[in-house]
Each structure stands twice: as C-alpha cells, then as structure tokens.
Design an enzyme around this catalytic site. Structure first.
Site, PDB file in Angstrom:
ATOM      1  N   LYS A 134       4.512 -56.892 -19.253  1.00 29.18           N
ATOM      2  CA  LYS A 134       4.842 -56.130 -18.220  1.00 29.18           C
ATOM      3  C   LYS A 134       3.381 -56.007 -17.588  1.00 29.18           C
ATOM      4  O   LYS A 134       3.015 -54.731 -17.450  1.00 29.18           O
ATOM      5  CB  LYS A 134       5.225 -54.826 -18.758  1.00 29.18           C
ATOM      6  CG  LYS A 134       5.983 -53.828 -17.669  1.00 29.18           C
ATOM      7  CD  LYS A 134       7.073 -54.222 -16.833  1.00 29.18           C
ATOM      8  CE  LYS A 134       7.361 -53.319 -15.931  1.00 29.18           C
ATOM      9  NZ  LYS A 134       8.443 -53.547 -15.065  1.00 29.18           N
ATOM     10  N   TYR A 158       5.011 -50.204 -31.781  1.00 32.91           N
ATOM     11  CA  TYR A 158       5.685 -49.573 -32.988  1.00 32.91           C
ATOM     12  C   TYR A 158       4.565 -49.230 -33.926  1.00 32.91           C
ATOM     13  O   TYR A 158       4.634 -48.139 -34.895  1.00 32.91           O
ATOM     14  CB  TYR A 158       6.455 -50.742 -33.807  1.00 32.91           C
ATOM     15  CG  TYR A 158       7.896 -50.985 -33.216  1.00 32.91           C
ATOM     16  CD1 TYR A 158       8.370 -50.613 -32.255  1.00 32.91           C
ATOM     17  CD2 TYR A 158       8.943 -51.341 -34.220  1.00 32.91           C
ATOM     18  CE1 TYR A 158       9.602 -50.749 -31.847  1.00 32.91           C
ATOM     19  CE2 TYR A 158      10.029 -51.568 -33.773  1.00 32.91           C
ATOM     20  CZ  TYR A 158      10.708 -51.361 -32.360  1.00 32.91           C
ATOM     21  OH  TYR A 158      11.766 -51.269 -32.001  1.00 32.91           O
ATOM     22  N   ASP A 187      17.999 -58.782 -29.472  1.00 30.32           N
ATOM     23  CA  ASP A 187      19.254 -58.028 -29.448  1.00 30.32           C
ATOM     24  C   ASP A 187      20.558 -58.522 -28.542  1.00 30.32           C
ATOM     25  O   ASP A 187      21.369 -58.735 -28.453  1.00 30.32           O
ATOM     26  CB  ASP A 187      19.211 -56.630 -29.953  1.00 30.32           C
ATOM     27  CG  ASP A 187      19.353 -56.253 -31.181  1.00 30.32           C
ATOM     28  OD1 ASP A 187      19.174 -57.095 -31.955  1.00 30.32           O
ATOM     29  OD2 ASP A 187      19.695 -55.052 -31.641  1.00 30.32           O
ATOM     30  N   ASP A 239      12.215 -56.749 -29.673  1.00 30.02           N
ATOM     31  CA  ASP A 239      13.263 -55.973 -30.515  1.00 30.02           C
ATOM     32  C   ASP A 239      14.611 -55.923 -29.450  1.00 30.02           C
ATOM     33  O   ASP A 239      15.746 -56.193 -29.743  1.00 30.02           O
ATOM     34  CB  ASP A 239      12.997 -54.795 -30.766  1.00 30.02           C
ATOM     35  CG  ASP A 239      14.012 -53.892 -31.868  1.00 30.02           C
ATOM     36  OD1 ASP A 239      14.710 -54.472 -32.332  1.00 30.02           O
ATOM     37  OD2 ASP A 239      13.772 -52.631 -32.301  1.00 30.02           O
ATOM     38  N   ASP A 246      11.356 -56.778 -17.410  1.00 26.77           N
ATOM     39  CA  ASP A 246      12.672 -56.559 -16.735  1.00 26.77           C
ATOM     40  C   ASP A 246      13.297 -58.044 -16.064  1.00 26.77           C
ATOM     41  O   ASP A 246      14.575 -58.151 -16.216  1.00 26.77           O
ATOM     42  CB  ASP A 246      12.183 -55.338 -15.611  1.00 26.77           C
ATOM     43  CG  ASP A 246      10.973 -55.720 -14.841  1.00 26.77           C
ATOM     44  OD1 ASP A 246      10.018 -56.604 -15.374  1.00 26.77           O
ATOM     45  OD2 ASP A 246      10.854 -55.434 -13.835  1.00 26.77           O
TER      46      ASP A 246
END
Ligand code: NAD
Length: 361
Positions: A193, A142, A253, A249, A225
């Site tokens: 990752k 971000y 959610d 983020d 993943d």
C-alpha cells in the site's frame, strides 16, 4: 537409499483422519522413488492437552526440531473452547511457528477443471486459476510495537497496532518468495500500500533490491486494494504473490474461495531449517469421526512437503497428478460432490489417490 525423517502431528478432529492418508501417499512415493520415510508421531493441540496438560509438549517440539519436515493435521474443538488462553489447542501451532521461526506462509489456490462449478465465481473467471499467496507470518501489523489500549479518565480510549518491518524481515520473505516463484511460472507480484504507508515504501525498496539476484523471475508491484479486486476479476493473471502479514491473511482467504472447498486447500510454513505442512482447514467438529472428511488438502500438503522441504519436484508432481486423475475419474468426497455424483469416504479417497501414485512409477 535416501532417508527422510518426518515428524507427524495429526492433532484433533479430522486432523487425525486425513493425516494418515497423507502418510500413505508419502509411503507410496517412497516405494516408487526408492526413498525411505521415517515417520515419528507426536501429540499436539487438544490431544496433547488431554495427555499432558500442554498443547505443545517439549517432546513434540524436540521431535519437530530434529525432523526434516513436519506433517501437521489440525487442532482445536468444542471440548477445549473454554480452556484458559495458554491451555488452548491453537497455542500448540502458534508456539511451533514461533519456535521454528516459520516466517513465510504459502497458500496455493488452484481451480481444478472438474470442480469449477463448486466455485461461487463464473467459470470464465476462475477456470485456469493456479496461484500462490505468500504471507509474511511473524511480523507486520500483527506483532509490531507499540501496541495496546490506553484508557482515558473520561471513559474514552485509544487503541494502537503498528505495522513495522525491518529490512531483514522483508529481505528473507522476499527471497523465499523468489525461490517459490522459480519453482512455478517465474512471475512474482509484490502486494503493498505504497501510496499511503511508509512501511510499504521500505517493503517495495527491499523487494526490488532482492529482485536483482533473481533476474530469471519477473517482478511486478500492485496495491493491495487493486489486488483484492483483481483476484476475483482476473485471478488467472497471477502466479506467485508476496505480501505483509495482515494483507496476506485477507488475500489468502479471498483466494481460497477460488478453489471451491476447504477440503482442497494445502499450505506450507517455511522459514528456519524445518518446514511445516498442513491443510488450511480446521478440525471440522461437525463431521469428525464420520470418516467422510476430504483428505485432498492433506495429500496436497504432503506434495508441498516433497517440493519445498525435500526438493523432490517430480515426486510432488506425481502426487498432484494422482489427485487430478482421481477427480477426473469422477470420485468425490461429500464436500465437493456435484449433483448425481457418487461419494467416497476419507480412506477410500486416500486409497484411490495412492493407486494413482503407484501407477506413475
Ligand atoms: P473448519 O475448517 O474446521 O470447518 C469449516 C467447514 O468446512 C465445516 O463445515 C467443515 O465440515 C468443512 N470442512 C473443513 N475441512 C473439511 C474437509 N477436509 N472435508 C470436508 N469438509 C471440510 O473451521 P471451523 O469450523 O471454523 O473450526 C473448527 C475447529 O478447528 C475450531 O476449533 C478451530 O479453532 C479449529 N481450526 C484449526 C485450524 C488449524 O489447526 N490450523 C485452522 C482453522 C480452524
């Protein structure tokens, strides 16, 4: 008698309706445990824009900086949607996070046994879920540099964002995560990752180094993943998770749907000296002013405030237990109502929970 200064920023819409219920819960804890809470209220978001033209007036920021913790509602609404960027309500929250250096965002996702059927997943999958996603909030994809769009003469373009972390940024969020895991079931999953991203290699290296100082916490690493799949396949395998800003983020959610309703999800943002506690939901313009919003997310945020900023785990447990008992008795706000269940409003739900807090002292 211990005394705590709490800055209260209810904000807009249902933020202003659910925050008073969270204050009542803290008052009840204060009466029961012999603590004094000094609440000082300030404007933020749309309410602050209307009164002062600024989504985070200097007086509100000062109040927050001087408090021991912040109880925040929600900001925004259709009234301010067309305002210029710097005059938008959410700037108030973003500016607070920046000024207070809130680099760790904590989002628990707990499936209450009596609300299992509100989850879109099968009972056998979600039952018993009780996890916490810790998202790094001030770095990563971000905010990394370079970033921007390069326009080419032929009409094409190239856009860049950068996932960047320093050792210091990883180290501090890892420590926050280990501390949280210690207050839970002492299992931490670090999500990255590493098979593709060099930034994940550094992330893994630093988290592993910090783990040496927390021998009582079990650390495991998982690829993002795999984690996304496991969250909907076997969410009960997780306790505390820590991850990069963008991964967090998305995963927080995803985890949120495990709990059933937006009205049930609390959060905390920690970092510098002062922590900020707020429901995950927004201002819900569709139901604002009707007195029907679910105050449980705000009340559970107050419980997190007791646990993480004031180090009062037993009092936090009492608030959590009070919520559970009221749900067990069958009381529901409209958003979590099942077929044939009777509905209470915001205030009544708040009062019922306060009654169950009082009953435990
Ligand atoms: P929202 O969370 O406000 O509402 C989404 C849906 O969930 C709505 O149908 C709403 O009625 C319902 N809902 C949310 N909280 C509830 C509760 N406590 N009880 C019962 N039902 C509840 O999200 P949105 O509609 O996307 O956004 C509305 C406004 O809130 C926008 O202006 C947005 O920018 C703002 N917002 C603010 C924050 C924040 O302050 N942290 C977070 C998200 C959205």
């Amino acid at each position: 008698m211990p005394s705590f200064r709490i800055a209260v920023l209810p904000g807009d819409g249902i933020g202003a309706e659910v925050t008073p219920e969270a204050m009542k819960a803290l008052h009840a804890v204060g009466r029961g445990a012999g603590l004094t809470f000094e609440f000082e209220q300030a404007l933020v978001g749309g309410a602050a824009i209307d009164a002062t033209g600024d989504p985070l007036p200097p007086a509100s920021l000062r109040l927050c900086q001087q408090a021991q913790a912040i109880l925040f509602g929600a900001v925004g609404g259709p009234k301010w949607e067309d305002a210029p960027h710097e005059k938008r309500p959410e700037r108030g929250l973003l500016a607070l996070r920046k000024e207070l250096d809130l680099f760790a965002n904590l989002r628990p996702a707990k499936c209450f046994p009596m609300l299992v059927d509100a989850s879109p997943l099968k009972r056998a999958v979600v039952e018993g879920t009780d996890l916490m996603v810790i998202r790094e909030l001030t770095g990563g994809l971000y905010f990394g540099e370079p970033r921007g769009v390069e326009r080419f003469a032929d009409g094409g373009a190239r856009a860049v964002n950068t996932m960047a972390y320093t050792t210091r940024e990883i180290d501090r969020v890892a420590r926050a995560a280990f501390e949280v895991a210690r207050k839970r079931r002492r299992r931490l999953t670090s999500v990255d990752k590493v098979n593709v991203l060099v930034v994940s290699q550094l992330w893994r290296e630093v988290v592993t180094q910090v783990a040496k100082e927390y021998p009582d916490v079990t650390l495991e690493h998982i690829l993002v993943d795999n984690c996304a799949m496991a969250l909907v396949q076997r969410p009960t395998q997780f306790d505390t998770l820590v991850t990069e800003n963008t991964f967090g983020d998305i995963l927080s959610d995803e985890a949120a749907i495990l709990a059933g309703s937006m009205g049930m999800l609390p959060s905390a943002s920690l970092g510098g000296r002062v922590g900020l506690y707020e429901p995950v939901h927004g201002t819900a313009p569709d139901i604002a002013g009707k007195g029907i919003a679910n105050p449980i997310a705000a009340l559970l945020s107050a419980a997190m405030l007791l646990r993480y900023s004031l180090d009062r785990p037993q009092d936090a447990d009492r608030v959590d237990t009070a919520v559970l008992r009221v749900l067990e008795q069958g009381h529901r706000t409209a958003d979590i109502r099942g077929e044939g269940e009777k509905v209470v409003g915001t205030r009544e739900m708040g009062e019922l929970i306060v009654g169950e807090i009082n009953a435990q002292y």
